[in-house]
Design an enzyme around this catalytic site. Sequence first.
Site, PDB file in Angstrom:
ATOM      1  N   GLU A  70      13.954  -4.427  23.749  1.00 31.33           N
ATOM      2  CA  GLU A  70      14.945  -3.623  24.471  1.00 31.33           C
ATOM      3  C   GLU A  70      15.563  -2.622  23.502  1.00 31.33           C
ATOM      4  O   GLU A  70      15.462  -2.799  22.282  1.00 31.33           O
ATOM      5  CB  GLU A  70      16.051  -4.533  25.032  1.00 31.33           C
ATOM      6  CG  GLU A  70      15.523  -5.511  26.053  1.00 31.33           C
ATOM      7  CD  GLU A  70      16.625  -6.373  26.666  1.00 31.33           C
ATOM      8  OE1 GLU A  70      17.811  -6.190  26.301  1.00 31.33           O
ATOM      9  OE2 GLU A  70      16.279  -7.210  27.498  1.00 31.33           O
ATOM     10  N   GLY A 126      15.406  -5.202  19.165  1.00 36.24           N
ATOM     11  CA  GLY A 126      14.065  -5.022  18.616  1.00 36.24           C
ATOM     12  C   GLY A 126      13.764  -6.199  17.718  1.00 36.24           C
ATOM     13  O   GLY A 126      13.336  -7.263  18.187  1.00 36.24           O
ATOM     14  N   THR A 169       3.859  -1.833  25.861  1.00 33.79           N
ATOM     15  CA  THR A 169       2.471  -1.386  25.944  1.00 33.79           C
ATOM     16  C   THR A 169       2.015  -1.594  27.388  1.00 33.79           C
ATOM     17  O   THR A 169       2.157  -2.707  27.913  1.00 33.79           O
ATOM     18  CB  THR A 169       1.600  -2.190  24.949  1.00 33.79           C
ATOM     19  OG1 THR A 169       2.118  -1.977  23.627  1.00 33.79           O
ATOM     20  CG2 THR A 169       0.143  -1.773  25.008  1.00 33.79           C
ATOM     21  N   ARG A 180       0.599 -13.829  14.922  1.00 31.16           N
ATOM     22  CA  ARG A 180       0.613 -12.717  13.971  1.00 31.16           C
ATOM     23  C   ARG A 180      -0.738 -12.407  13.319  1.00 31.16           C
ATOM     24  O   ARG A 180      -1.032 -11.233  13.067  1.00 31.16           O
ATOM     25  CB  ARG A 180       1.696 -12.956  12.916  1.00 31.16           C
ATOM     26  CG  ARG A 180       3.045 -12.621  13.508  1.00 31.16           C
ATOM     27  CD  ARG A 180       4.221 -12.915  12.635  1.00 31.16           C
ATOM     28  NE  ARG A 180       5.411 -12.453  13.328  1.00 31.16           N
ATOM     29  CZ  ARG A 180       6.617 -12.942  13.162  1.00 31.16           C
ATOM     30  NH1 ARG A 180       6.822 -13.925  12.314  1.00 31.16           N
ATOM     31  NH2 ARG A 180       7.634 -12.469  13.832  1.00 31.16           N
ATOM     32  N   ARG A 184     -20.093  13.827  -1.338  1.00 30.07           N
ATOM     33  CA  ARG A 184     -19.363  15.048  -1.722  1.00 30.07           C
ATOM     34  C   ARG A 184     -19.573  15.325  -3.216  1.00 30.07           C
ATOM     35  O   ARG A 184     -19.290  14.448  -4.055  1.00 30.07           O
ATOM     36  CB  ARG A 184     -17.866  14.872  -1.425  1.00 30.07           C
ATOM     37  CG  ARG A 184     -16.966  15.948  -1.979  1.00 30.07           C
ATOM     38  CD  ARG A 184     -17.132  17.260  -1.268  1.00 30.07           C
ATOM     39  NE  ARG A 184     -16.171  18.250  -1.734  1.00 30.07           N
ATOM     40  CZ  ARG A 184     -16.270  19.545  -1.484  1.00 30.07           C
ATOM     41  NH1 ARG A 184     -17.286  20.011  -0.773  1.00 30.07           N
ATOM     42  NH2 ARG A 184     -15.355  20.381  -1.927  1.00 30.07           N
ATOM     43  N   GLY A 186     -10.009  14.651   0.480  1.00 26.99           N
ATOM     44  CA  GLY A 186      -9.415  15.945   0.131  1.00 26.99           C
ATOM     45  C   GLY A 186      -8.929  16.695   1.364  1.00 26.99           C
ATOM     46  O   GLY A 186      -8.382  16.086   2.298  1.00 26.99           O
ATOM     47  N   GLY A 187      -9.150  18.003   1.389  1.00 32.95           N
ATOM     48  CA  GLY A 187      -8.697  18.847   2.513  1.00 32.95           C
ATOM     49  C   GLY A 187      -9.272  18.355   3.837  1.00 32.95           C
ATOM     50  O   GLY A 187      -8.574  18.350   4.869  1.00 32.95           O
ATOM     51  N   GLU A 216       5.166  -6.316  16.641  1.00 32.04           N
ATOM     52  CA  GLU A 216       5.021  -7.780  16.433  1.00 32.04           C
ATOM     53  C   GLU A 216       5.773  -8.235  15.179  1.00 32.04           C
ATOM     54  O   GLU A 216       5.325  -9.133  14.465  1.00 32.04           O
ATOM     55  CB  GLU A 216       3.551  -8.170  16.336  1.00 32.04           C
ATOM     56  CG  GLU A 216       2.811  -8.130  17.663  1.00 32.04           C
ATOM     57  CD  GLU A 216       2.887  -9.466  18.416  1.00 32.04           C
ATOM     58  OE1 GLU A 216       2.961  -9.400  19.662  1.00 32.04           O
ATOM     59  OE2 GLU A 216       2.892 -10.529  17.797  1.00 32.04           O
ATOM     60  N   SER A 240       7.450  -5.234   8.776  1.00 34.68           N
ATOM     61  CA  SER A 240       7.138  -5.844   7.476  1.00 34.68           C
ATOM     62  C   SER A 240       8.373  -6.507   6.873  1.00 34.68           C
ATOM     63  O   SER A 240       8.289  -7.555   6.232  1.00 34.68           O
ATOM     64  CB  SER A 240       6.593  -4.789   6.506  1.00 34.68           C
ATOM     65  OG  SER A 240       5.259  -4.490   6.827  1.00 34.68           O
TER      66      SER A 240
HETATM   67  C1  FAD Z   1       3.684   1.544  19.897  1.00 38.67           C
HETATM   68  C2  FAD Z   1       4.536   0.349  20.110  1.00 38.67           C
HETATM   69  C3  FAD Z   1       4.107  -0.641  20.987  1.00 38.67           C
HETATM   70  C4  FAD Z   1       4.924  -1.757  21.223  1.00 38.67           C
HETATM   71  N1  FAD Z   1       4.524  -2.684  22.156  1.00 38.67           N
HETATM   72  C5  FAD Z   1       5.417  -3.625  22.548  1.00 38.67           C
HETATM   73  C6  FAD Z   1       5.140  -4.466  23.676  1.00 38.67           C
HETATM   74  O1  FAD Z   1       4.065  -4.363  24.305  1.00 38.67           O
HETATM   75  N2  FAD Z   1       6.086  -5.339  24.074  1.00 38.67           N
HETATM   76  C7  FAD Z   1       7.274  -5.474  23.433  1.00 38.67           C
HETATM   77  O2  FAD Z   1       8.083  -6.289  23.842  1.00 38.67           O
HETATM   78  N3  FAD Z   1       7.559  -4.722  22.339  1.00 38.67           N
HETATM   79  C8  FAD Z   1       6.665  -3.799  21.890  1.00 38.67           C
HETATM   80  N4  FAD Z   1       6.971  -2.990  20.809  1.00 38.67           N
HETATM   81  C9  FAD Z   1       8.270  -3.138  20.139  1.00 38.67           C
HETATM   82  C10 FAD Z   1       8.180  -3.587  18.684  1.00 38.67           C
HETATM   83  O3  FAD Z   1       7.863  -4.945  18.608  1.00 38.67           O
HETATM   84  C11 FAD Z   1       9.521  -3.236  18.028  1.00 38.67           C
HETATM   85  O4  FAD Z   1       9.530  -1.829  17.846  1.00 38.67           O
HETATM   86  C12 FAD Z   1       9.737  -3.942  16.700  1.00 38.67           C
HETATM   87  O5  FAD Z   1       9.959  -5.300  16.910  1.00 38.67           O
HETATM   88  C13 FAD Z   1      10.901  -3.349  15.896  1.00 38.67           C
HETATM   89  O6  FAD Z   1      12.045  -3.227  16.667  1.00 38.67           O
HETATM   90  P1  FAD Z   1      12.865  -1.845  16.658  1.00 38.67           P
HETATM   91  O7  FAD Z   1      11.903  -0.750  16.912  1.00 38.67           O
HETATM   92  O8  FAD Z   1      14.013  -1.990  17.581  1.00 38.67           O
HETATM   93  O9  FAD Z   1      13.370  -1.666  15.164  1.00 38.67           O
HETATM   94  P2  FAD Z   1      14.731  -2.286  14.546  1.00 38.67           P
HETATM   95  O10 FAD Z   1      14.779  -3.745  14.813  1.00 38.67           O
HETATM   96  O11 FAD Z   1      15.871  -1.454  14.953  1.00 38.67           O
HETATM   97  O12 FAD Z   1      14.450  -2.068  12.994  1.00 38.67           O
HETATM   98  C14 FAD Z   1      14.661  -0.805  12.330  1.00 38.67           C
HETATM   99  C15 FAD Z   1      14.410  -1.006  10.844  1.00 38.67           C
HETATM  100  O13 FAD Z   1      15.370  -1.955  10.312  1.00 38.67           O
HETATM  101  C16 FAD Z   1      14.682  -3.024   9.687  1.00 38.67           C
HETATM  102  N5  FAD Z   1      15.434  -4.277   9.880  1.00 38.67           N
HETATM  103  C17 FAD Z   1      15.962  -4.775  11.029  1.00 38.67           C
HETATM  104  N6  FAD Z   1      16.547  -5.966  10.819  1.00 38.67           N
HETATM  105  C18 FAD Z   1      16.380  -6.229   9.497  1.00 38.67           C
HETATM  106  C19 FAD Z   1      16.748  -7.326   8.636  1.00 38.67           C
HETATM  107  N7  FAD Z   1      17.393  -8.393   9.109  1.00 38.67           N
HETATM  108  N8  FAD Z   1      16.391  -7.258   7.335  1.00 38.67           N
HETATM  109  C20 FAD Z   1      15.722  -6.181   6.846  1.00 38.67           C
HETATM  110  N9  FAD Z   1      15.346  -5.124   7.598  1.00 38.67           N
HETATM  111  C21 FAD Z   1      15.667  -5.153   8.894  1.00 38.67           C
HETATM  112  C22 FAD Z   1      13.325  -3.071  10.361  1.00 38.67           C
HETATM  113  O14 FAD Z   1      12.377  -3.737   9.544  1.00 38.67           O
HETATM  114  C23 FAD Z   1      13.040  -1.584  10.536  1.00 38.67           C
HETATM  115  O15 FAD Z   1      12.521  -1.059   9.359  1.00 38.67           O
HETATM  116  C24 FAD Z   1       6.150  -1.889  20.530  1.00 38.67           C
HETATM  117  C25 FAD Z   1       6.549  -0.902  19.626  1.00 38.67           C
HETATM  118  C26 FAD Z   1       5.781   0.214  19.429  1.00 38.67           C
HETATM  119  C27 FAD Z   1       6.276   1.283  18.493  1.00 38.67           C
END
Ligand code: FAD
Length: 408
Positions: free
Chosen positions: A131, A135, A164, A267, A292, A364-365, A388, A391
């Site tokens: 949501e 995230g 997705t 994972r 190349r 390269g290019g 998912e 990192s």
């Molecule tokens: C192309 C795409 C497809 C997706 N598909 C799905 C799907 O099918 N279903 C679904 O439910 N979700 C889906 N997602 C959502 C995805 O799982 C989330 O984007 C992801 O979990 C990260 O959440 P966020 O984007 O809100 O980032 P945030 O949680 O806001 O994180 C922002 C940054 O802060 C860092 N951060 C946050 N908390 C901490 C902490 N405690 N310590 C250190 N760093 C932290 C994160 O690592 C990141 O670098 C998808 C996302 C994308 C981009």
Amino acid sequence: MAEFTMELNDEQKEVRDWLHGFAADVIRPAAAEWDEREETPWPIIQEAAKVGIYSLDFYAQQYFDPTGLGIPMAMEELFWGDAGIALSIVGTGLAAVGVLANGTEEQIGTWIPQMYGDVNDVKVAAFCSSEPDAGSDVASMRTRAVYDEAKDEWVLNGTKTWATNGGIANVHVVVAVVDSELGSKGHASFIVPPNTPGLSQGQKFQKHGIRASHTAEVVLENVRVPGSCLLGGKEKLDERLARARERAKSGGERVKNAAMATFEASRPAVGAMAVGTARAAYEEALEYAKTRTQFGRPIIDNQGVAFQLADMRTSVDAARLLVWRASWMAVNGKQFTAAEGSMSKLFASETAKKVTGQAIQILGGNGYTREYPVERMHRDAAIYTIFEGTSEIQRLVIARTLAGMPIR
Ligand SMILES: Cc1cc2nc3c(=O)[nH]c(=O)nc-3n(C[C@H](O)[C@H](O)[C@H](O)COP(=O)(O)OP(=O)(O)OC[C@H]3O[C@@H](n4cnc5c(N)ncnc54)[C@H](O)[C@@H]3O)c2cc1C
């Protein structure tokens, strides 16, 4: 329990070669076009359905392979072809696994076939958990599911994001809060059947990579679903909530560990996708470096280029080994005492990002243009360190596991 092996058996090799053929002949040639169009590649999904790759049978066969190598092998080959198209093909499988893992036999039999449709009318499914304000922090979820006992219906309200196949799916699996006191233990999953009033697609995202995969918001406004759409059923939910309330009072350790085991098991599949993209870029770079010529000799004759390729191949193989180990552990019920699932996803994702960048440098290019696939692979690879679990979240899970601390 199957012994851990690094060797595919004859049957697995046959499946791998078949998948590789599909990836090389059907997926890769279409990759640039669908990346540019930024649309769901329905004709390719249909091709995959015709040959049996886009089907529950195929997915389940790999999922239940006791060696644990079925899913990583399949993901690696398909994503070697192209990450965006492959995600369009396997995205439904990820939603189906949610039903397979938590649904009753009746729910599995009713909904999974509707997720795939049939060869002449293919459908896709979506898994909606994330949501705008939830995230990485899943416990902040706001979408609510309220039980209307008189009608035996659940009423869902909220906004999901990043889904997705969100909005274009025939079947949506939606995670919602049923008890806000319990954090993520108070969540439950619901099937939203095709054409249910109140569910609509919000914004469709224009993305950096995996552009052939549709990603959108899903808006739920008084979405009413029958009681039978609660995955696992009401009785099981009530028991689970009662246990969670009990455990919350006494520390909650066992519930946290159970939740973690589920994530650890899913994972490695994402890690395998990353291995596929990384391997594809490495192979492109190797071929290019051999052909190349600059300063009168192939560029691979320069140690600066050759060593990069040596590092790239070493990382790809190391990532695959971590993925295979974690996948074997998951299938055989081994305990993830060092968050081995997170380790595999972390290392493979970071490898894909790095190796695809190195591939651009070696080309390269040309590597910087859309005439060559490594530019697209580099854009695609960035997703693996985000979805998912980012990192940072993988590192947090590994570190807390090593420290013996609970995973929130
Ligand atoms: C192309 C795409 C497809 C997706 N598909 C799905 C799907 O099918 N279903 C679904 O439910 N979700 C889906 N997602 C959502 C995805 O799982 C989330 O984007 C992801 O979990 C990260 O959440 P966020 O984007 O809100 O980032 P945030 O949680 O806001 O994180 C922002 C940054 O802060 C860092 N951060 C946050 N908390 C901490 C902490 N405690 N310590 C250190 N760093 C932290 C994160 O690592 C990141 O670098 C998808 C996302 C994308 C981009």
